[in-house]
Design an enzyme around this catalytic site. Structure first.
Site, PDB file in Angstrom:
ATOM      1  N   LYS A   1       0.847  -1.215   0.000  1.00 29.82           N
ATOM      2  CA  LYS A   1       0.000   0.000   0.000  1.00 29.82           C
ATOM      3  C   LYS A   1       0.871   1.249   0.000  1.00 29.82           C
ATOM      4  O   LYS A   1       0.682   2.166  -0.788  1.00 29.82           O
ATOM      5  CB  LYS A   1      -0.902   0.034   1.230  1.00 29.82           C
ATOM      6  CG  LYS A   1      -1.550   1.400   1.471  1.00 29.82           C
ATOM      7  CD  LYS A   1      -2.369   1.441   2.722  1.00 29.82           C
ATOM      8  CE  LYS A   1      -1.627   1.654   3.984  1.00 29.82           C
ATOM      9  NZ  LYS A   1      -1.335   3.040   4.345  1.00 29.82           N
ATOM     10  N   ASN A   2       1.860   1.274   0.896  1.00 37.37           N
ATOM     11  CA  ASN A   2       2.649   2.495   1.066  1.00 37.37           C
ATOM     12  C   ASN A   2       3.675   2.718  -0.032  1.00 37.37           C
ATOM     13  O   ASN A   2       4.428   3.687   0.005  1.00 37.37           O
ATOM     14  CB  ASN A   2       3.300   2.498   2.454  1.00 37.37           C
ATOM     15  CG  ASN A   2       2.253   2.666   3.532  1.00 37.37           C
ATOM     16  OD1 ASN A   2       1.121   3.069   3.253  1.00 37.37           O
ATOM     17  ND2 ASN A   2       2.616   2.360   4.762  1.00 37.37           N
TER      18      ASN A   2
ATOM     19  N   CYS B   1      -4.941  12.573  13.161  1.00 31.98           N
ATOM     20  CA  CYS B   1      -5.598  11.267  12.979  1.00 31.98           C
ATOM     21  C   CYS B   1      -5.483  10.481  14.267  1.00 31.98           C
ATOM     22  O   CYS B   1      -4.826  10.924  15.212  1.00 31.98           O
ATOM     23  CB  CYS B   1      -5.024  10.544  11.772  1.00 31.98           C
ATOM     24  SG  CYS B   1      -3.658   9.460  12.112  1.00 31.98           S
TER      25      CYS B   1
ATOM     26  N   ARG C   1       0.327  14.453  13.541  1.00 35.40           N
ATOM     27  CA  ARG C   1       0.921  14.232  12.210  1.00 35.40           C
ATOM     28  C   ARG C   1       0.978  15.491  11.343  1.00 35.40           C
ATOM     29  O   ARG C   1       0.376  15.544  10.264  1.00 35.40           O
ATOM     30  CB  ARG C   1       0.197  13.107  11.490  1.00 35.40           C
ATOM     31  CG  ARG C   1       0.205  11.804  12.287  1.00 35.40           C
ATOM     32  CD  ARG C   1      -0.442  10.673  11.568  1.00 35.40           C
ATOM     33  NE  ARG C   1       0.350  10.206  10.443  1.00 35.40           N
ATOM     34  CZ  ARG C   1      -0.033   9.200   9.633  1.00 35.40           C
ATOM     35  NH1 ARG C   1      -1.196   8.606   9.843  1.00 35.40           N
ATOM     36  NH2 ARG C   1       0.727   8.813   8.636  1.00 35.40           N
TER      37      ARG C   1
ATOM     38  N   ASP D   1       4.504   0.296  12.163  1.00 36.05           N
ATOM     39  CA  ASP D   1       3.295  -0.312  11.588  1.00 36.05           C
ATOM     40  C   ASP D   1       3.137  -1.788  11.956  1.00 36.05           C
ATOM     41  O   ASP D   1       2.141  -2.402  11.581  1.00 36.05           O
ATOM     42  CB  ASP D   1       3.297  -0.151  10.061  1.00 36.05           C
ATOM     43  CG  ASP D   1       3.202   1.305   9.634  1.00 36.05           C
ATOM     44  OD1 ASP D   1       3.484   1.602   8.465  1.00 36.05           O
ATOM     45  OD2 ASP D   1       2.864   2.152  10.488  1.00 36.05           O
TER      46      ASP D   1
ATOM     47  N   ARG E   1      -8.607  -0.458   4.415  1.00 35.51           N
ATOM     48  CA  ARG E   1      -7.741   0.602   3.888  1.00 35.51           C
ATOM     49  C   ARG E   1      -6.376   0.056   3.490  1.00 35.51           C
ATOM     50  O   ARG E   1      -5.735   0.577   2.590  1.00 35.51           O
ATOM     51  CB  ARG E   1      -7.549   1.707   4.930  1.00 35.51           C
ATOM     52  CG  ARG E   1      -8.815   2.442   5.291  1.00 35.51           C
ATOM     53  CD  ARG E   1      -8.499   3.670   6.080  1.00 35.51           C
ATOM     54  NE  ARG E   1      -7.534   4.504   5.345  1.00 35.51           N
ATOM     55  CZ  ARG E   1      -7.045   5.629   5.850  1.00 35.51           C
ATOM     56  NH1 ARG E   1      -7.402   6.025   7.068  1.00 35.51           N
ATOM     57  NH2 ARG E   1      -6.177   6.346   5.159  1.00 35.51           N
TER      58      ARG E   1
END
Ligand code: EPZ
Length: 418
Positions: A23-24, A118, A123, A306, A398
Site C-alpha cells: 500500500k505504502n 488522525c 501528524r 506499523d 484501507r
C-alpha cells in the site's frame, strides 16, 4: 453492508499465503504519474480502499485511469484539469498530501487541503512545507488549504528535522523536475522510498542514494512514462506471519521481500518462533506459547511502528513481561484497551506499554480504531477462546487486501457480518 468481523478462535493456523503489493508504495507511485503527460503502468496495484481514494483524487486532477484495482493499472495525466486536492478526500486519507510535490513541480501551483490529525497522532506536514520553501515555493495556509506556488522549483540542500517517509517522497518527486540539484539529508530509508525512486528513475529522473539517509536528485525539465512493478507489502507480510507465532501454527508467506523484513523476523525469533527464509518465501513456526520480548519502534531498518500493534497482540499472549516503546507516533496504543477487553494485561503510559502476558485471550466484542490496531484485534481473535466480534473493520480495508480470505486459507474461522 458487512461492517464487523466475526472470528471463532483457538485453532492452530498453518499453510501458505501470497503477499500483496505494498500500500505504502502504491500510493506514491500512483501520484508520481502527475509528473508526466505520458502513461505510467503499474503492474500490481493492490485492491484497497486507500487506492480507490487515490484514484478518485487523481481523476479529479485530470488523470485517465484504466485497469481494475488488484491488477495492472494505467494512469495518464495528459493534461491537468485541476490543481486542487479537496478536503473531502484528504480528510479520509492523509497520504493525499503526496500530490503536492508533483503538482507544484509540473504545474507550478497546488492547492491541497491540510490533513488534520488522525487517531495515531497530530501528524503535521511542516517538514514537507519547509522543504518546498527551500526549493523556492511560496507556501501559504488559507482556509484550511496549503496554497503553494513556484514558477520553477530550484534545487537546494534540505535537511529534515526528523525522518519522514512521505516527506522524503514528496520532496523527491518535486525535486525531479526542479532546476539544478537537490540533496535530501536525513532522508527516510524505507523500502517504499527506494521503490518510488526506482519508478521515477524509470520515468527519466536522475536520483542517487535512495535507501540511504542522503538522496541526491539532479532535476530535469521533463520526464516520461514507465512500466513498474510495486514491491511486496512488508507490513502485510509481517501481519500474516504472526498467526503462526500466536497460535503455535506453521505459516508460510510467498512473494515477500525478506530483506525488507529483517527487524520483524528477528523479533519473531526473539518471541520463540522458528523462521526459515527461502528466496521470496518465509516460514514461521510458532511454539506452544510465545516468549516475552521488548520492542522499540524506529525508522527503517529499525522495528516498524506499523508492526507495533500486531506484536502487542502477540506479546499479550506471551510467557512473561514485555515493554513496548513507541517512538514514532504519540498516540499509537489505542488497541491496548481493546486487547484488555479480551483479557490482556497491558498498561500504557506515554510512549511506553508494559505487557504482562496471559495464557490465553477470551473472545469479546471490540472496536477497531485505526488500520494496524484492527489487525492486532484480528490476531488476538485468532488465538482467543470463543468468539470475537470486531466492529469498524473499514479501517482494515484501507490497507489489507482480502485479509479474511488469506486467513481462511490458513485455516481460520473468520467471517464478515452486517
Ligand atoms: C508513513 O506515514 C506511512 N504511510 C505510515 O503508515 C507509517 O506509519 C509512517 O510512514 C512511519 O513509518 C504512508 O507511507 C502512506 P512520517 P508518514 O512522516 O509519512 C512526524 C500505515 O499504517 N512528522 O514518516 O505520514 C509525524 O507526526 C501508515 O500504513 C512531522 O512532525 O509518517 C510522525 O510522528 C500509518 N512533520 C513522524 O514524523 C512532518 O512534516 C514520522 O512520520 C512529517 C512528519
Amino acid at each position: 453492508m458487512a461492517t464487523r468481523l466475526v472470528i471463532e478462535g483457538g485453532r492452530r493456523l498453518g499453510g501458505e499465503v501470497r503477499v500483496s503489493a505494498a500500500k505504502n508504495a502504491a500510493l506514491p507511485a500512483l501520484c508520481a504519474a502527475l509528473l508526466t503527460s505520458e502513461p505510467v503502468v503499474l503492474e500490481n496495484v493492490p485492491d484497497l480502499a486507500d487506492v480507490a481514494t487515490t484514484r478518485a483524487l487523481l481523476e479529479g486532477l485530470g488523470a485517465e485511469i484504466s485497469g481494475e484495482s488488484g491488477s495492472e493499472t494505467r494512469v495518464q495525466v495528459a493534461r491537468l484539469a485541476s490543481h486542487e486536492a479537496p478536503y473531502e478526500l484528504v480528510s479520509t486519507m492523509r497520504a493525499s498530501v503526496l500530490v503536492l510535490g508533483p503538482l507544484l513541480a509540473r504545474a507550478g501551483v497546488a492547492r491541497v487541503a491540510l490533513p488534520g490529525g488522525c487517531a495515531i497522532g497530530v501528524r503535521p506536514i511542516d517538514q514537507h512545507l519547509k522543504g518546498f520553501q527551500k526549493l523556492g515555493a511560496d507556501i501559504a495556509i488559507k482556509n484550511g488549504y496549503v496554497e503553494a506556488r513556484a514558477s520553477r522549483l530550484k534545487g537546494a540542500r534540505i535537511t529534515t528535522d526528523l525522518v519522514t517517509v512521505t516527506g522524503t517522497e514528496n520532496l523527491m518527486m518535486a525535486a525531479a523536475l526542479a532546476e539544478g540539484t537537490t540533496v535530501l539529508e536525513n532522508a527516510a530509508r524505507e523500502p517504499e522510498v527506494s521503490d518510488l525512486a526506482r519508478l521515477l528513475t524509470g520515468m527519466g529522473a536522475r536520483i542517487e542514494g535512495a535507501g540511504t539517509e542522503r538522496i541526491e536528485i539532479e532535476g530535469v525539465t521533463e520526464i516520461g512514462g514507465a512500466r513498474h512493478r510495486i514491491i511486496p507489502d512488508r507490513i502485510e507480510a509481517g501481519t500474516l506471519l504472526v498467526p503462526g507465532a500466536i497460535t503455535g501454527g506453521d505459516v508460510t508467506i510467498i512473494g515477500a521481500a525478506p530483506r525488507h523484513l529483517t527487524a520483524t523476523l528477528a523479533k519473531l525469533e526473539e518471541c520463540g518462533a522458528q523462521i526459515t527464509v527461502d528466496g521470496d518465501r518465509v516460514r514461521c513456526q510458532g511454539r506452544e506459547r510465545p516468549q516475552a520480548a521488548d520492542i522499540i519502534t524506529s525508522p527503517f531498518p529499525g522495528f516498524p511502528t506499523d508492526m507495533q500493534a500486531q506484536f502487542m497482540a502477540l506479546l499479550g499472549a506471551a510467557d512473561g513481561l514485555s515493554k513496548i516503546t513507541e517512538t514514532i507516533f504519540e498516540n499509537r496504543f489505542m488497541h491496548a484497551a481493546e486487547l484488555n477487553r479480551m483479557g490482556a494485561r497491558i498498561e500504557t503510559e506515554g510512549s511506553t506499554a508494559v505487557v504482562r502476558g496471559v495464557p490465553s485471550y477470551q473472545g469479546a466484542q471490540v472496536m477497531a480504531t485505526d488500520l494496524r490496531a484492527s489487525a492486532s484485534l484480528v490476531l488476538a481473535g485468532l488465538a482467543a477462546n470463543g468468539t470475537t466480534e470486531i466492529s469498524r473493520v473499514y479501517h482494515l480495508d484501507r490497507g489489507y487486501e482480502r485479509l479474511e480470505w488469506k486467513l481462511r486459507a490458513l485455516g481460520a474461522n473468520i467471517d464478515r457480518a452486517a
